[in-house]
Design a protein around this motif. Structure first.
Motif, PDB file in Angstrom:
ATOM      1  N   VAL A 274       0.839  -1.197   0.000  1.00 19.31           N
ATOM      2  CA  VAL A 274       0.000   0.000   0.000  1.00 19.31           C
ATOM      3  C   VAL A 274       0.874   1.247   0.000  1.00 19.31           C
ATOM      4  CG1 VAL A 274      -0.208  -0.055   2.550  1.00 19.31           C
ATOM      5  CG2 VAL A 274      -1.859   1.244   1.223  1.00 19.31           C
ATOM      6  N   ASN A 275       0.441   2.241  -0.760  1.00 17.50           N
ATOM      7  CA  ASN A 275       1.125   3.532  -0.704  1.00 17.50           C
ATOM      8  C   ASN A 275       0.150   4.573  -0.173  1.00 17.50           C
ATOM      9  OD1 ASN A 275       2.987   5.581  -0.976  1.00 17.50           O
ATOM     10  ND2 ASN A 275       2.606   5.886  -3.171  1.00 17.50           N
ATOM     11  N   PHE A 276       0.590   5.313   0.840  1.00 17.62           N
ATOM     12  CA  PHE A 276      -0.194   6.463   1.321  1.00 17.62           C
ATOM     13  C   PHE A 276       0.772   7.574   1.708  1.00 17.62           C
ATOM     14  CE2 PHE A 276       0.085   3.430   4.945  1.00 17.62           C
ATOM     15  CZ  PHE A 276       0.674   4.214   5.924  1.00 17.62           C
ATOM     16  N   PRO A 277       0.294   8.834   1.844  1.00 14.89           N
ATOM     17  CA  PRO A 277       1.210   9.939   2.138  1.00 14.89           C
ATOM     18  C   PRO A 277       1.975   9.668   3.444  1.00 14.89           C
ATOM     19  CG  PRO A 277      -0.950  10.788   1.532  1.00 14.89           C
ATOM     20  CD  PRO A 277      -1.101   9.310   1.709  1.00 14.89           C
ATOM     21  N   ALA A 278       3.304   9.804   3.377  1.00 14.16           N
ATOM     22  CA  ALA A 278       4.186   9.331   4.451  1.00 14.16           C
ATOM     23  C   ALA A 278       3.828   9.874   5.832  1.00 14.16           C
ATOM     24  CB  ALA A 278       5.625   9.673   4.112  1.00 14.16           C
ATOM     25  N   LEU A 380       0.606  -6.390   5.341  1.00 12.31           N
ATOM     26  CA  LEU A 380       0.122  -5.216   4.611  1.00 12.31           C
ATOM     27  C   LEU A 380       1.325  -4.278   4.611  1.00 12.31           C
ATOM     28  CD1 LEU A 380      -1.981  -3.260   3.461  1.00 12.31           C
ATOM     29  CD2 LEU A 380      -2.924  -2.975   5.740  1.00 12.31           C
ATOM     30  N   LEU A 381       2.016  -4.250   3.489  1.00  9.18           N
ATOM     31  CA  LEU A 381       3.338  -3.594   3.423  1.00  9.18           C
ATOM     32  C   LEU A 381       3.232  -2.175   2.881  1.00  9.18           C
ATOM     33  CD1 LEU A 381       6.537  -3.696   3.334  1.00  9.18           C
ATOM     34  CD2 LEU A 381       6.270  -4.590   1.000  1.00  9.18           C
ATOM     35  N   TYR A 382       3.661  -1.194   3.682  1.00 10.92           N
ATOM     36  CA  TYR A 382       3.762   0.172   3.166  1.00 10.92           C
ATOM     37  C   TYR A 382       4.875   0.182   2.129  1.00 10.92           C
ATOM     38  CZ  TYR A 382       4.954   5.113   2.869  1.00 10.92           C
ATOM     39  OH  TYR A 382       5.238   6.366   2.396  1.00 10.92           O
ATOM     40  N   CYS A 383       4.548   0.613   0.918  1.00 14.50           N
ATOM     41  CA  CYS A 383       5.539   0.593  -0.158  1.00 14.50           C
ATOM     42  C   CYS A 383       5.336   1.840  -1.000  1.00 14.50           C
ATOM     43  CB  CYS A 383       5.327  -0.669  -0.997  1.00 14.50           C
ATOM     44  SG  CYS A 383       6.457  -0.808  -2.383  1.00 14.50           S
ATOM     45  N   ASN A 384       6.178   2.841  -0.780  1.00 12.55           N
ATOM     46  CA  ASN A 384       6.016   4.059  -1.568  1.00 12.55           C
ATOM     47  C   ASN A 384       6.778   3.935  -2.885  1.00 12.55           C
ATOM     48  OD1 ASN A 384       8.706   4.803  -1.171  1.00 12.55           O
ATOM     49  ND2 ASN A 384       8.245   6.083   0.608  1.00 12.55           N
ATOM     50  N   TYR A 385       6.691   4.957  -3.685  1.00  7.42           N
ATOM     51  CA  TYR A 385       7.285   4.956  -5.020  1.00  7.42           C
ATOM     52  C   TYR A 385       8.758   4.539  -4.998  1.00  7.42           C
ATOM     53  CZ  TYR A 385       8.884   7.051  -9.419  1.00  7.42           C
ATOM     54  OH  TYR A 385       9.446   7.270 -10.635  1.00  7.42           O
ATOM     55  N   PHE A 386       9.486   5.050  -3.998  1.00 10.56           N
ATOM     56  CA  PHE A 386      10.932   4.824  -3.960  1.00 10.56           C
ATOM     57  C   PHE A 386      11.306   3.444  -3.416  1.00 10.56           C
ATOM     58  CE2 PHE A 386      10.212   9.383  -3.665  1.00 10.56           C
ATOM     59  CZ  PHE A 386      10.892   9.781  -4.804  1.00 10.56           C
ATOM     60  N   GLN A 387      10.313   2.695  -2.973  1.00  5.61           N
ATOM     61  CA  GLN A 387      10.602   1.358  -2.433  1.00  5.61           C
ATOM     62  C   GLN A 387      10.126   0.246  -3.364  1.00  5.61           C
ATOM     63  OE1 GLN A 387       8.349   2.285   1.142  1.00  5.61           O
ATOM     64  NE2 GLN A 387      10.114   1.672   2.366  1.00  5.61           N
ATOM     65  N   LEU A 388       9.654   0.635  -4.556  1.00 11.55           N
ATOM     66  CA  LEU A 388       9.117  -0.382  -5.456  1.00 11.55           C
ATOM     67  C   LEU A 388      10.169  -1.439  -5.791  1.00 11.55           C
ATOM     68  CD1 LEU A 388       7.015   1.963  -7.750  1.00 11.55           C
ATOM     69  CD2 LEU A 388       6.096   0.027  -6.473  1.00 11.55           C
ATOM     70  N   ASN A 389      11.454  -1.024  -5.772  1.00 13.95           N
ATOM     71  CA  ASN A 389      12.502  -1.992  -6.114  1.00 13.95           C
ATOM     72  C   ASN A 389      12.648  -3.111  -5.071  1.00 13.95           C
ATOM     73  OD1 ASN A 389      13.521  -0.276  -4.217  1.00 13.95           O
ATOM     74  ND2 ASN A 389      15.179   0.546  -5.478  1.00 13.95           N
ATOM     75  N   GLU A 390      12.113  -2.896  -3.873  1.00 13.83           N
ATOM     76  CA  GLU A 390      12.159  -3.957  -2.852  1.00 13.83           C
ATOM     77  C   GLU A 390      11.323  -5.166  -3.291  1.00 13.83           C
ATOM     78  OE1 GLU A 390      13.837  -3.870   0.304  1.00 13.83           O
ATOM     79  OE2 GLU A 390      14.783  -2.005  -0.340  1.00 13.83           O
ATOM     80  N   VAL A 403      -2.401  -1.368  -3.283  1.00 12.38           N
ATOM     81  CA  VAL A 403      -3.439  -0.382  -2.964  1.00 12.38           C
ATOM     82  C   VAL A 403      -2.828   1.009  -3.045  1.00 12.38           C
ATOM     83  CG1 VAL A 403      -5.016   0.466  -1.183  1.00 12.38           C
ATOM     84  CG2 VAL A 403      -4.699  -1.995  -1.493  1.00 12.38           C
ATOM     85  N   ARG A 404      -3.494   1.851  -3.814  1.00 11.73           N
ATOM     86  CA  ARG A 404      -2.998   3.205  -4.019  1.00 11.73           C
ATOM     87  C   ARG A 404      -3.896   4.147  -3.221  1.00 11.73           C
ATOM     88  NH1 ARG A 404      -3.756   7.296  -7.209  1.00 11.73           N
ATOM     89  NH2 ARG A 404      -1.960   8.408  -8.047  1.00 11.73           N
ATOM     90  N   SER A 405      -3.343   4.718  -2.131  1.00 12.84           N
ATOM     91  CA  SER A 405      -4.162   5.553  -1.257  1.00 12.84           C
ATOM     92  C   SER A 405      -3.583   6.967  -1.193  1.00 12.84           C
ATOM     93  CB  SER A 405      -4.234   4.908   0.127  1.00 12.84           C
ATOM     94  OG  SER A 405      -5.249   5.508   0.893  1.00 12.84           O
ATOM     95  N   VAL A 406      -3.331   7.495  -2.362  1.00 11.53           N
ATOM     96  CA  VAL A 406      -2.820   8.872  -2.509  1.00 11.53           C
ATOM     97  C   VAL A 406      -3.679   9.581  -3.548  1.00 11.53           C
ATOM     98  CG1 VAL A 406      -0.414   8.369  -1.884  1.00 11.53           C
ATOM     99  CG2 VAL A 406      -1.144   8.070  -4.235  1.00 11.53           C
ATOM    100  N   CYS A 407      -3.494  10.905  -3.680  1.00 10.09           N
ATOM    101  CA  CYS A 407      -4.333  11.650  -4.625  1.00 10.09           C
ATOM    102  C   CYS A 407      -3.953  11.315  -6.064  1.00 10.09           C
ATOM    103  CB  CYS A 407      -4.239  13.149  -4.361  1.00 10.09           C
ATOM    104  SG  CYS A 407      -2.614  13.820  -4.697  1.00 10.09           S
ATOM    105  N   GLU A 408      -4.824  11.666  -6.990  1.00 13.48           N
ATOM    106  CA  GLU A 408      -4.558  11.443  -8.409  1.00 13.48           C
ATOM    107  C   GLU A 408      -3.417  12.362  -8.850  1.00 13.48           C
ATOM    108  OE1 GLU A 408      -5.844   9.178 -10.183  1.00 13.48           O
ATOM    109  OE2 GLU A 408      -7.525   8.540  -8.935  1.00 13.48           O
ATOM    110  N   PRO A 409      -2.614  11.926  -9.827  1.00 13.21           N
ATOM    111  CA  PRO A 409      -1.503  12.781 -10.284  1.00 13.21           C
ATOM    112  C   PRO A 409      -2.023  14.102 -10.869  1.00 13.21           C
ATOM    113  CG  PRO A 409      -1.749  10.825 -11.688  1.00 13.21           C
ATOM    114  CD  PRO A 409      -2.663  10.644 -10.530  1.00 13.21           C
ATOM    115  N   ALA A 433      -3.759  -1.071  -9.919  1.00  8.46           N
ATOM    116  CA  ALA A 433      -3.722  -0.554  -8.545  1.00  8.46           C
ATOM    117  C   ALA A 433      -5.157  -0.379  -8.063  1.00  8.46           C
ATOM    118  CB  ALA A 433      -2.998   0.771  -8.519  1.00  8.46           C
ATOM    119  N   TYR A 434      -5.417  -0.738  -6.813  1.00  7.56           N
ATOM    120  CA  TYR A 434      -6.735  -0.512  -6.224  1.00  7.56           C
ATOM    121  C   TYR A 434      -6.723   0.870  -5.579  1.00  7.56           C
ATOM    122  CZ  TYR A 434     -10.957  -1.138  -3.507  1.00  7.56           C
ATOM    123  OH  TYR A 434     -12.204  -0.987  -2.974  1.00  7.56           O
ATOM    124  N   GLN A 435      -7.521   1.801  -6.139  1.00  8.49           N
ATOM    125  CA  GLN A 435      -7.465   3.197  -5.695  1.00  8.49           C
ATOM    126  C   GLN A 435      -8.499   3.488  -4.613  1.00  8.49           C
ATOM    127  OE1 GLN A 435      -5.503   5.805  -6.464  1.00  8.49           O
ATOM    128  NE2 GLN A 435      -6.699   7.420  -5.506  1.00  8.49           N
TER     129      GLN A 435
END
Ligand SMILES: [Zn+2]
Length: 488
Positions: A274-278, A380-390, A403-409, A433-435
């Motif tokens: 899941v990605n959400f604002p840090a 349920l793993l917090y995974c932001n843009y910069f951690q996708l390589n993990e 799961v994408r829990s951030v605003c639209e670009p 992505a599930y928004q």
């Protein structure tokens, strides 16, 4: 004379820098960075240079040309004469970068006012952040040298020797205090990070309300309502309100995110990333509950651990402590990638991590990619843009989702990043992505309702690209221009 001059947040979302003058008392309301203006000239690897101090910022119109505002170490280095301080205080509404980032450039003798929770976030940003311009609660003297202790030659003054605490006023909500000829009462408001503040400001020409960023649909609805009630009891001569979503209908609430995400995640058989604002601790709380509801552990970053510790120290128990049984912290692989390896000495492993991170390496609830790879459906793993390589190490199994829990670009750069996220999801068979998201900002109907309750004499819309919307609905709305002084 009382006046307002808007140096940022004008027909744009963010970058608030509002100068309030009451005769000799001069106060800035926020001192933030404009993402849109910055994006016009700069990108990740093209940045304002530290060696050029504030010049790169001023030439690109990111900082206004004002005297007595900016750091003397920078001005000295540029060969400018000594200036006298011209600003009494800077009132910070909250710790988002578009409201607070440019504190870095302020003189070290300007008091910065903020809530306790804003202070906790600022401390985290300063300590765990990696940017060049990150002096927020400290002022690190730059471009200074001293003779070497050995007696020959010079050395740069840096580290703890160069660091001084800024004069801070960390206030309590609801308590009135004065700055020169004005009095201020800070009110807590609901927003997408803790500690957001609206200010009621009593000037010699009447009361001003500066809302900062706010909403009514998080976990602190009552706080925003109390602020509106207090303002409605005053004769507000100027309402400076944010209007990010003034032309939008009411959307998801934080509770909707909790319910919808719980439902969705309970159907997933593999890993959920899941990605959400840090620093959105409301959202962190939401996914902590989602983890409880779905029998998973929420895996957060070391930065989250540091942030949660700052909040635990405040003692209000609002957010889970780092030893919460539902939480784990992810040791990501850095330079040598030694997470999960025991064939190297401890001190070599530690060298891969920042000093502040090292204490998190040995906690019982610290895990690495191996733990997750083996038991994917438990996390349920917090995974932001910069951690996708993990994900390369974790190798999500069939049936895993993102799961994408951030605003639209909303910018070209964000669209590019989004495309990259999609590629990663495709690469690991994570599907679409599930928004699911709830905004940090009040909707149009909510802003309208607030205005009708407060009945301000003049409205100054900021932090919005839809000022005209206010103009069409309220004859007392001013469509402001950047750098123009408006008399109250
Ligand atoms: Zn904000």
């Amino acid at each position: 004379m009382v006046s307002l001059t808007f140096y940022g947040g004008v027909n744009e979302i963010g970058g608030n820098k509002i100068l309030l003058e009451d005769d000799d008392t001069k106060i800035f309301l926020d001192f933030g960075m404009s993402f849109s203006q910055s994006g016009k000239y700069f990108s990740e690897f093209l940045q304002p240079r530290k060696c050029n101090c504030i010049i790169d910022f001023q030439v690109t119109d990111l900082l206004p040309s004002l005297e007595g505002v900016y750091r003397q170490d920078y001005l000295n280095y540029l060969g400018y004469p000594e200036e006298e301080r011209s600003i009494d205080s800077v009132l910070i509404s909250h710790a988002h970068m578009d409201h607070a980032a440019y504190i870095h450039h302020l003189r070290k003798d300007i008091p910065i006012h903020m809530s306790l929770k804003t202070h906790a976030i600022m401390k985290t940003l300063e300590e765990t952040g990696s940017g060049t311009f990150k002096d927020l609660i400290h002022h690190t003297e730059t471009f200074k040298v001293r003779p070497k202790k050995s007696g020959t030659g010079y050395t740069k003054i840096k580290g703890e020797d160069a660091k001084n605490k800024r004069p801070l006023k960390v206030f309590e909500y609801g308590k009135k205090y004065s700055i020169g000829s004005v009095e201020v009462v800070p009110y807590e408001v609901d927003h997408s990070l803790p500690g957001a503040t609206a200010y009621l400001i009593y000037t010699t020409e009447g009361t001003i309300l500066y809302t900062g960023d706010f909403r009514f649909h998080g976990y602190k609805t009552e706080a925003t309502e109390r602020m509106v009630e207090a303002a409605a009891e005053e004769d507000i001569v100027a309402l400076i309100t944010e209007g990010t979503r003034v032309d939008e209908k009411t959307g998801n609430t934080e509770k909707n995110v909790l319910e919808t995400a719980s439902k969705f995640i309970s159907t997933v058989s593999g890993l959920v990333a899941v990605n959400f604002p840090a620093r959105d601790l409301a959202r962190l709380k939401t996914f902590h509950r989602v983890a409880q509801n779905t029998g998973r552990k929420l895996v957060l970053s070391f930065k989250h651990a540091y942030l949660l510790e700052q909040f635990s120290a405040l003692g209000d128990g609002e957010y889970p402590p780092i030893n919460d049984s539902q939480l784990c912290f992810y040791q990501d692989r850095k330079g040598w990638g030694l997470a999960g390896r025991d064939d190297y000495p401890q001190n070599i492993i530690e060298q891969d991590y920042y000093k502040w991170e090292r204490e998190y390496l040995y906690r019982d609830n610290t895990i690495n990619f191996k733990d997750i790879r083996e038991n994917q459906e438990h996390y349920l793993l917090y995974c932001n843009y910069f951690q996708l390589n993990e994900l390369v190490d974790i190798m999500p199994k069939h049936g895993s989702r993102y799961v994408r829990s951030v605003c639209e670009p909303f910018s070209d750069e964000m669209l590019f990043d989004e495309r990259r996220v999609r590629n990663w999801l495709e690469l690991f068979g994570l599907g679409e992505a599930y928004q699911i998201h709830a905004s940090g900002h009040a909707s149009g109907p909510e802003i309208m309702k607030m205005i009708s309750e407060i009945q301000p004499r003049v409205i100054y819309p900021v932090h919005t690209e839809s000022s005209a919307f206010f103009g069409e609905r309220f004859k007392q709305a001013k469509i402001i221009e950047k750098g123009v002084q408006y008399t109250i």
